[in-house]
Scaffold this motif. Structure first.
Motif, PDB file in Angstrom:
ATOM      1  N   SER A  23       0.826  -1.210   0.000  1.00  0.00           N
ATOM      2  CA  SER A  23       0.000   0.000   0.000  1.00  0.00           C
ATOM      3  C   SER A  23       0.858   1.257   0.000  1.00  0.00           C
ATOM      4  O   SER A  23       0.565   2.237  -0.682  1.00  0.00           O
ATOM      5  CB  SER A  23      -0.930  -0.015   1.213  1.00  0.00           C
ATOM      6  OG  SER A  23      -1.766  -1.133   1.180  1.00  0.00           O
ATOM      7  N   ALA A  27       0.884   4.153  -2.828  1.00  0.00           N
ATOM      8  CA  ALA A  27       0.580   5.543  -2.483  1.00  0.00           C
ATOM      9  C   ALA A  27       1.684   6.473  -2.944  1.00  0.00           C
ATOM     10  O   ALA A  27       1.447   7.560  -3.449  1.00  0.00           O
ATOM     11  CB  ALA A  27       0.352   5.666  -0.976  1.00  0.00           C
ATOM     12  N   ASP A  58      -5.960   3.908  -1.601  1.00  0.00           N
ATOM     13  CA  ASP A  58      -6.207   4.448  -0.265  1.00  0.00           C
ATOM     14  C   ASP A  58      -7.586   4.078   0.265  1.00  0.00           C
ATOM     15  O   ASP A  58      -7.908   4.402   1.405  1.00  0.00           O
ATOM     16  CB  ASP A  58      -6.057   5.971  -0.287  1.00  0.00           C
ATOM     17  CG  ASP A  58      -4.612   6.399  -0.519  1.00  0.00           C
ATOM     18  OD1 ASP A  58      -4.422   7.496  -1.054  1.00  0.00           O
ATOM     19  OD2 ASP A  58      -3.706   5.626  -0.188  1.00  0.00           O
ATOM     20  N   THR A 160      -5.899  -2.190   1.875  1.00  0.00           N
ATOM     21  CA  THR A 160      -6.609  -1.229   1.039  1.00  0.00           C
ATOM     22  C   THR A 160      -7.366  -1.985  -0.053  1.00  0.00           C
ATOM     23  O   THR A 160      -7.287  -3.212  -0.156  1.00  0.00           O
ATOM     24  CB  THR A 160      -5.639  -0.241   0.372  1.00  0.00           C
ATOM     25  OG1 THR A 160      -4.853  -0.942  -0.607  1.00  0.00           O
ATOM     26  CG2 THR A 160      -4.703   0.395   1.400  1.00  0.00           C
TER      27      THR A 160
END
Length: 247
Positions: A23, A27, A58, A160
């Motif tokens: 994740s 991001a 997200d 996520t």
């Protein structure tokens, strides 16, 4: 039981760490972009584009998943299971193959956490033929073990929408049978036990993911019923599944 808990705890920590690392990388990739030219005229600044939509990575896990996985059970081959059947431990199959199909919804989703509920259907079987080089076992029959289960589950999901790990458990309604593959052994009575384990889903695209699951089944004692249903003590089965998940 203590060893199972330690293995499950190690699995959970590994899954959560892997999911968070993925994740974070996603991001960071989503935030990097081309720099704005230094000589942008003032008029362009006044007509700024609207805020971008939230990055998919997200968003919380979910909101649902349908799993189709190959099942690889590890059957118990102890003497306490073989003796009531009149078999030797080396006659019992230790591995098998099957299919696991399940559906889960995640109604409670917040941040990087989601609470899930769902169910799976498992069917698997394994057989073992006598060793042709063993003269004493050459005339032994081929022994088959069959296992099927309906598996409701409550899960805790971490990650996520692009990938998440989970732990979960619940009640399992199971049937199993072991016997001569040529004797058409009927399924033994349905037993109600428990299951617990964990796994992960990593989405290769918006709707398709690779998924795997590692799960322990606690099978309760089976009482003998006449000559067709033998006594079987409490036992444990370990099941690994891997395949595709869709949302």
């Amino acid at each position: 039981m203590t060893l199972d808990c330690r293995r499950l705890a190690f699995l959970v920590l590994t899954l959560i760490a892997a999911t968070r690392a993925t994740s974070a990388a996603q991001a960071a990739g989503g935030q990097s972009g081309a720099p704005q030219p230094a000589d942008t005229p003032p008029a362009a600044a006044q007509s700024a584009p609207p805020p971008a939509a939230p990055v998919t990575a997200d968003r919380p896990p979910g909101a649902f998943a349908v799993d189709v996985r190959l099942a690889m059970p590890s059957f118990n081959t102890g003497s306490s299971l073989a003796d009531p059947l009149g078999l030797r431990t080396d006659q019992l199959p230790g591995r098998g193959w099957g299919l696991d199909i399940g559906a889960h919804v995640l109604p409670v989703r917040k941040g990087h956490f989601a609470l899930g509920i769902g169910a799976e259907i498992v069917r698997a079987a394994g057989s073992k033929a006598p060793d042709p080089e063993d003269e004493t076992a050459a005339s032994d029959p081929i022994i088959e073990t069959r296992f099927s289960a309906f598996v409701p589950q409550v899960s805790l999901n971490f990650g996520t929408a692009r990938g998440w790990s989970y732990i979960g458990g619940g009640i399992a309604f199971m049937r199993r049978a072991t016997g001569d593959v040529d004797a058409e052994v009927a399924d033994w009575p349905r037993l109600t036990g428990i299951h617990y384990g964990g796994g992960a889903r990593w989405f290769m695209s918006q709707h398709v993911a690779f998924t795997f699951d590692m799960r322990f089944y606690r099978i309760p004692e089976q009482e003998a019923e006449g000559t067709e249903v033998p006594f079987q003590p409490k036992s444990r089965m370990f099941l690994i599944t891997a395949g595709l998940s869709f949302k």
